[in-house]
Write a protein that holds these residues in place. Structure first.
Motif, short mmCIF file in Angstrom:
data_model
loop_
_atom_site.label_atom_id
_atom_site.label_comp_id
_atom_site.label_asym_id
_atom_site.label_seq_id
_atom_site.Cartn_x
_atom_site.Cartn_y
_atom_site.Cartn_z
N GLU A 1 -7.68 3.91 -0.50
CA GLU A 1 -6.61 4.85 -0.21
C GLU A 1 -6.17 5.63 -1.45
O GLU A 1 -5.49 6.66 -1.33
CB GLU A 1 -5.40 4.10 0.38
CG GLU A 1 -5.68 3.49 1.75
CD GLU A 1 -4.50 2.70 2.31
OE1 GLU A 1 -3.49 2.57 1.58
OE2 GLU A 1 -4.61 2.21 3.44
N ASN A 2 -6.56 5.14 -2.64
CA ASN A 2 -6.16 5.79 -3.90
C ASN A 2 -7.38 5.85 -4.81
O ASN A 2 -7.43 5.16 -5.84
CB ASN A 2 -5.03 5.00 -4.57
CG ASN A 2 -3.84 4.79 -3.65
OD1 ASN A 2 -2.98 5.65 -3.52
ND2 ASN A 2 -3.79 3.65 -2.99
N VAL B 1 -6.54 -0.80 -1.16
CA VAL B 1 -5.76 -0.06 -2.16
C VAL B 1 -6.65 0.95 -2.88
O VAL B 1 -6.27 2.11 -3.08
CB VAL B 1 -5.11 -1.03 -3.16
CG1 VAL B 1 -4.48 -0.26 -4.32
CG2 VAL B 1 -4.07 -1.90 -2.48
N ARG B 2 -7.83 0.54 -3.25
CA ARG B 2 -8.74 1.43 -3.96
C ARG B 2 -9.24 2.56 -3.06
O ARG B 2 -9.35 3.71 -3.49
CB ARG B 2 -9.91 0.63 -4.52
CG ARG B 2 -9.51 -0.41 -5.56
CD ARG B 2 -10.71 -1.18 -6.08
NE ARG B 2 -11.55 -0.32 -6.89
CZ ARG B 2 -11.41 -0.15 -8.20
NH1 ARG B 2 -10.44 -0.79 -8.86
NH2 ARG B 2 -12.21 0.63 -8.87
N CYS C 1 0.83 -1.20 0.00
CA CYS C 1 0.00 0.00 0.00
C CYS C 1 0.87 1.26 0.00
O CYS C 1 0.53 2.26 -0.64
CB CYS C 1 -0.94 -0.02 1.20
SG CYS C 1 -2.31 -1.20 1.01
N VAL D 1 2.11 1.61 -3.62
CA VAL D 1 1.06 2.14 -4.52
C VAL D 1 0.86 3.62 -4.27
O VAL D 1 0.67 4.40 -5.22
CB VAL D 1 -0.25 1.35 -4.33
CG1 VAL D 1 -1.38 2.00 -5.13
CG2 VAL D 1 -0.07 -0.10 -4.77
N ARG D 2 0.91 4.05 -3.03
CA ARG D 2 0.77 5.48 -2.73
C ARG D 2 1.88 6.29 -3.40
O ARG D 2 1.63 7.33 -4.00
CB ARG D 2 0.79 5.71 -1.22
CG ARG D 2 0.61 7.18 -0.83
CD ARG D 2 0.59 7.38 0.68
NE ARG D 2 1.86 6.98 1.30
CZ ARG D 2 2.03 5.88 2.04
NH1 ARG D 2 1.01 5.06 2.27
NH2 ARG D 2 3.21 5.60 2.57
N ARG E 1 1.08 6.47 -7.13
CA ARG E 1 -0.02 7.39 -7.40
C ARG E 1 0.44 8.84 -7.25
O ARG E 1 0.11 9.70 -8.07
CB ARG E 1 -1.17 7.09 -6.45
CG ARG E 1 -2.44 7.91 -6.74
CD ARG E 1 -2.67 8.94 -5.64
NE ARG E 1 -2.76 8.33 -4.33
CZ ARG E 1 -2.63 8.99 -3.20
NH1 ARG E 1 -2.40 10.29 -3.21
NH2 ARG E 1 -2.71 8.38 -2.02
N GLU E 2 1.23 9.12 -6.22
CA GLU E 2 1.73 10.48 -6.01
C GLU E 2 2.73 10.90 -7.07
O GLU E 2 3.02 12.09 -7.24
CB GLU E 2 2.35 10.59 -4.61
CG GLU E 2 1.31 10.49 -3.49
CD GLU E 2 1.94 10.51 -2.10
OE1 GLU E 2 3.19 10.37 -2.02
OE2 GLU E 2 1.20 10.63 -1.12
N LEU F 1 -7.12 6.10 -8.67
CA LEU F 1 -6.18 5.21 -9.34
C LEU F 1 -6.91 4.01 -9.94
O LEU F 1 -7.80 3.43 -9.31
CB LEU F 1 -5.14 4.72 -8.34
CG LEU F 1 -3.92 3.98 -8.90
CD1 LEU F 1 -3.02 4.95 -9.67
CD2 LEU F 1 -3.13 3.31 -7.77
#
Length: 414
Positions: free
Chosen positions: A170-171, A167-168, A116, A119-120, A123-124, A174
């Motif tokens: 938190e983002n 995951v979805r 996680c 992935v953050r 995404r950032e 995405l």
């Protein structure tokens, strides 16, 4: 990607492997930081975004390198999936590094926290999508690890679904991509990579060692087309498997043959199957030289026209429904295939000859308004006659030029 978008005039996507600092299939899940550095990586992502090229990067969403020091130090050994007999699913994918990747349980807090965080970071960095490998295809076993809080033998599916939902959550902006068609996780992935249209290339790996010709059928597209965006193939214009520069240099092939001349039809067959089945046109290990060297001109032109063909008829091939294909009659032709795995050592390859493959491939579609159409392609280098009979189209006959893509509007489906 930029060159192909310019040449084709249609949107392009990049499925980006080997952006990470670790060698491929080694040291998972320690992908971050990028191998060219964080700033360079983010500049590249920004460049792709400015160009309008949709991009996602590869990660493995299920496995930890159990031969990496972080495995025991950071709790990976506590999250591991255990089989009924007490063994673990530790598999060596990469014979060059000889590291083993072990499967995680669906309830794997240390592993999932690391993923996680990764992935953050992605995404950032500006990416619109991330590819989480293996979850969709292989996360179906029961786990018998007594260290875990679940009932012994419980399916890992609920845990992996909770992980993906996190995951979805938190983002939220995405998109997520998975590996191969799946049913347990369909609603949690926007796209899936599908490579079975290139099965001859890796037939020995999957146990297809007989000399009989394999008939490839688009089962998933027929059942579920439109649920996820489908893309993918192992079709390589020059036949040269990709090489990660972080693998041991002494394992790299020193001499390559002119595979595109020795197996002149393989690329076209592997590539166009997926397109006819409604998958987005995909080239594996794409190189700028394919657009520049005369020896690749025919295959490159075939690829450009495929992208234009798919985009022009995306109301059917992307958003539509695959219909009963009926029966198409055409001439057959033999074709040779190079059988070579990505991790093959120099000289380790086989040849396979498919007998009497249909030279014209087709599929029948309806769009959301009920308009029917037929997608056709002649992968051979000779004109080919065809005759099609299907419930939606009746009888249609015609001739296709060499390497021609053709769409026939039928009107309202019958």
């Amino acid at each position: 990607a930029e060159r192909f978008m310019k040449d084709s005039g249609v949107p392009v996507a990049l499925d980006w492997y080997w952006w990470h600092h670790n060698p491929y299939d080694t040291s998972y899940p320690n992908f971050w930081p990028p191998r060219a550095g964080v700033d360079s990586f983010r500049e590249s992502v920004a460049r792709l975004n400015r160009a309008g090229i949709f991009a996602q990067v590869y990660t493995n969403g299920q496995r930890w390198d159990c031969d990496d020091p972080t495995f025991a130090a950071e709790g990976g050994d506590q999250d591991e999936l255990m089989r009924r007999d007490g063994s673990f699913n530790r598999h060596m994918y990469n014979p060059f590094t000889r590291h083993r990747l072990t499967q995680m349980c669906g309830e794997a807090p240390h592993y999932q926290d690391k993923m996680c965080g990764l992935v953050r970071n992605l995404r950032e960095s500006g990416l619109p999508s991330v590819y989480l490998d293996q979850i969709a295809m292989t996360s179906y076993e029961g786990c018998y690890n007594p260290k875990h809080g679940h009932v012994l033998g419980r399916s890992v599916i609920p845990g992996f679904r909770t992980y993906l939902e996190r995951v979805r959550r938190e983002n939220p902006a995405l998109l997520l991509s998975g590996e191969d068609p799946n049913e347990a996780y369909q609603d949690l992935f926007e796209s899936v990579i599908v490579c079975y249209s290139s099965m001859e290339r890796y037939r020995a790996r999957y146990g297809f060692v007989a000399t009989d010709t394999i008939e490839m059928v688009p089962l998933y597209s027929a059942l579920y087309h439109g649920v996820n965006a489908l893309f993918g193939s192992f079709a390589m214009m020059d036949g040269i498997s990709p090489w990660d520069e972080l693998w041991p240099a002494d394992q790299r092939w020193k001499k390559e043959q002119p595979w595109h001349e020795l197996f002149p039809d393989q690329y076209a067959i592997e590539f166009c199957r997926g397109v006819i089945w409604g998958q987005q046109p995909t080239v594996h290990n794409f190189k700028t030289e394919f657009a520049e060297k005369p020896c690749f001109a025919d295959d490159y032109d075939f690829t450009v026209k495929a992208a234009q063909f798919y985009y022009a008829h995306r109301d059917w091939l992307f958003d539509g429904e695959m219909l009963n294909p009926g029966t198409l009659t055409c001439a057959g032709a033999d074709a040779k295939f190079l059988v070579r795995w990505v991790f093959a050592k120099e000289g380790d390859y086989n040849e396979y000859e498919a007998k009497d493959l249909p030279t014209v491939l087709h599929s029948v579609w309806s769009d959301k308004d009920g308009r029917a159409g037929v997608a056709l392609v002649n992968w051979s280098k000779r004109p080919q006659d065809f005759s099609l009979v299907s419930p939606a189209t009746g009888r249609i006959s015609g001739t296709l030029k060499p390497r021609e893509w053709k769409w026939i509007d039928v009107g309202p489906a019958r």
